[in-house]
Structure formats: C-alpha cells, structure tokens
Design a protein around this motif. Sequence first.
Motif, PDB file in Angstrom:
ATOM      1  N   ASP A  39       0.846  -1.200   0.000  1.00 37.14           N
ATOM      2  CA  ASP A  39       0.000   0.000   0.000  1.00 37.14           C
ATOM      3  C   ASP A  39       0.879   1.247   0.000  1.00 37.14           C
ATOM      4  O   ASP A  39       1.207   1.816   1.041  1.00 37.14           O
ATOM      5  CB  ASP A  39      -0.920  -0.001   1.220  1.00 37.14           C
TER       6      ASP A  39
ATOM      7  N   THR B  37       1.109   4.684  -2.627  1.00 37.08           N
ATOM      8  CA  THR B  37       0.501   5.274  -3.817  1.00 37.08           C
ATOM      9  C   THR B  37       1.516   5.829  -4.803  1.00 37.08           C
ATOM     10  O   THR B  37       1.239   5.912  -5.994  1.00 37.08           O
ATOM     11  CB  THR B  37      -0.456   6.413  -3.424  1.00 37.08           C
TER      12      THR B  37
ATOM     13  N   ASP C 246      -6.562   2.085  -5.668  1.00 34.76           N
ATOM     14  CA  ASP C 246      -7.613   1.636  -4.750  1.00 34.76           C
ATOM     15  C   ASP C 246      -8.177   0.285  -5.171  1.00 34.76           C
ATOM     16  O   ASP C 246      -8.490  -0.565  -4.318  1.00 34.76           O
ATOM     17  CB  ASP C 246      -8.733   2.680  -4.685  1.00 34.76           C
TER      18      ASP C 246
END
Length: 269
Positions: free
Chosen positions: A201, A203, A217
């Motif tokens: 996780d 971005t 997502d």
Amino acid sequence: MADSSENVVRKVVLITGSSSGIGAATAIQFATLGYRLSLFALNVPMDEDGLADTKDRCLKANPKLTSDDILTMTGDLTIEKDCHLFIEKTFEKFKRLDVLVANAGVVSASRLENMKMEDFDRVMNINCRVVVLMNKLVIPYLAETKGNIVNVSSVAGLRACNDMMAYCMSKAAVAQLTRCAASELASKGIRVNAVCPGVIDSTRIFHNAGLSTEFHDLMIERVKATHPLGRAGTPEEVAKSIAFLASEEHASFMTGVTLPIDGGRCVSS
C-alpha cells in the motif's frame, strides 16, 4: 530482528529509490539501527521533496544520527554515469560501503498483445539493467567490508500476474540475478539476497507509472481475494525484512534467497 545499533553504528547502507514507499521505509529502518545512509532518488520535484522528507524522518527516528551521517543525491540511474557518481560520492564521504539496497523501480500495466516495445524497454532498463549495474559496481567496496546486497524483486517475479507482463519479466530477472550473483560472489564474502513483495500500500509507485488513484484503490481492494492474509502489505513490513537479510547477526548464512513478503500470494491459487 536486525543488528543492534551498537554493532553497526559505523556501517553504511546505500539505498536507491529512497523518496517514498519501500525505499523511504528502508532508510528509516536502517537509521533506527544506527547505519549511516546514502540515499538516491530521481531528479524530479516530487522525488526531490520526498527525499528531503525521508532524511528528516531518518533523523527523527534516531536522534544519535546527525545530518552529516546522511548523504542525499538525485539523478537518473538509467544514465550510467549517475550510477558511478552515486557510488563514488558515497565512498568519498563515508570511506566504506556495507550494504546495497537496490530498490528503485517502476510499475507498468500491459498485456503482450498491446505492449509498446518502448514501454517494455523502459521497464527492463529501470527494473533490471540498473539493478545489474548497481550490483556490479559495488563489488569492490563490499568485498572490502564483507558486505551484502539486497535486491527488491516482487512476487510478480515468482509467478504470473495478468496485465503486467513487462513488470513480471523485469522482476523475474532480478530474482535470477540475485541467485547468480550470490553464487558468483560468495567466494568474495559477499551475500546477495532479494525480497519479493506482494501488493504494498504505497501510492507513489502507481502515480509514477501514470496510473490513477482509482487503479491503486482497486489493487488494494483486490488483495482481499488474491492474498490469503486478506490485505496489502506495508512498506515498513518490507523494510524490516530487508534489514533482516542485511544483518550479519541474523542472516550471515543466507545468500541467494528470494524472500516472499506477500501475504501468501505466491502460494495462493
């Protein structure tokens, strides 16, 4: 567990891709262990800002470190002279090198039938050729310290993943590089291992690949089904595994390992 800071206070680790995600978390992890740090990021504003933030977080993580214990550089590792310069400046400042963490990389989404060869070349260059070159260039320095290398591969290098062919191939090459280099360099006292993260996780790597927040997502949601542990990993979980493999206290008899840190993805159907 990794080495206690008392044992490694003068050791030096060089980390590529240090501005965010796994690279930043790895820098902070080694900072807590007392390593002096040589950190590299791409010379674009977002990564330059991220690198400065990583340095600040490292100093906060270990008050015993000073700004002089951390070298930061920006450039482009696909330019060969930048790889040479990064390593030379590291040795010039610290007079030694103990660990290379070859982390810099890019994600690419593509299928064979619609793959653009210029995209394939870019991914293989950044994810594979740069790692090979960095592994090669540090050999004389690590031979002196009996140091080691930790390459960042991926679970995508251990199994097929749809829509990511170039990325899978590049990371499989890093895993094989790790095994071959471990065999070749053992006689010099240099260990070479790799971590193979699952979905993490973070971005920034998706942003750098031109992929949307919505794609990120979606990937995080998909891991609930694809990763048996039912969640994405964190950069900190990978960083701790990298520090473990770099540790002479705990991993001194480990070389040629490609260690999955993937929530069970490599053994799932």
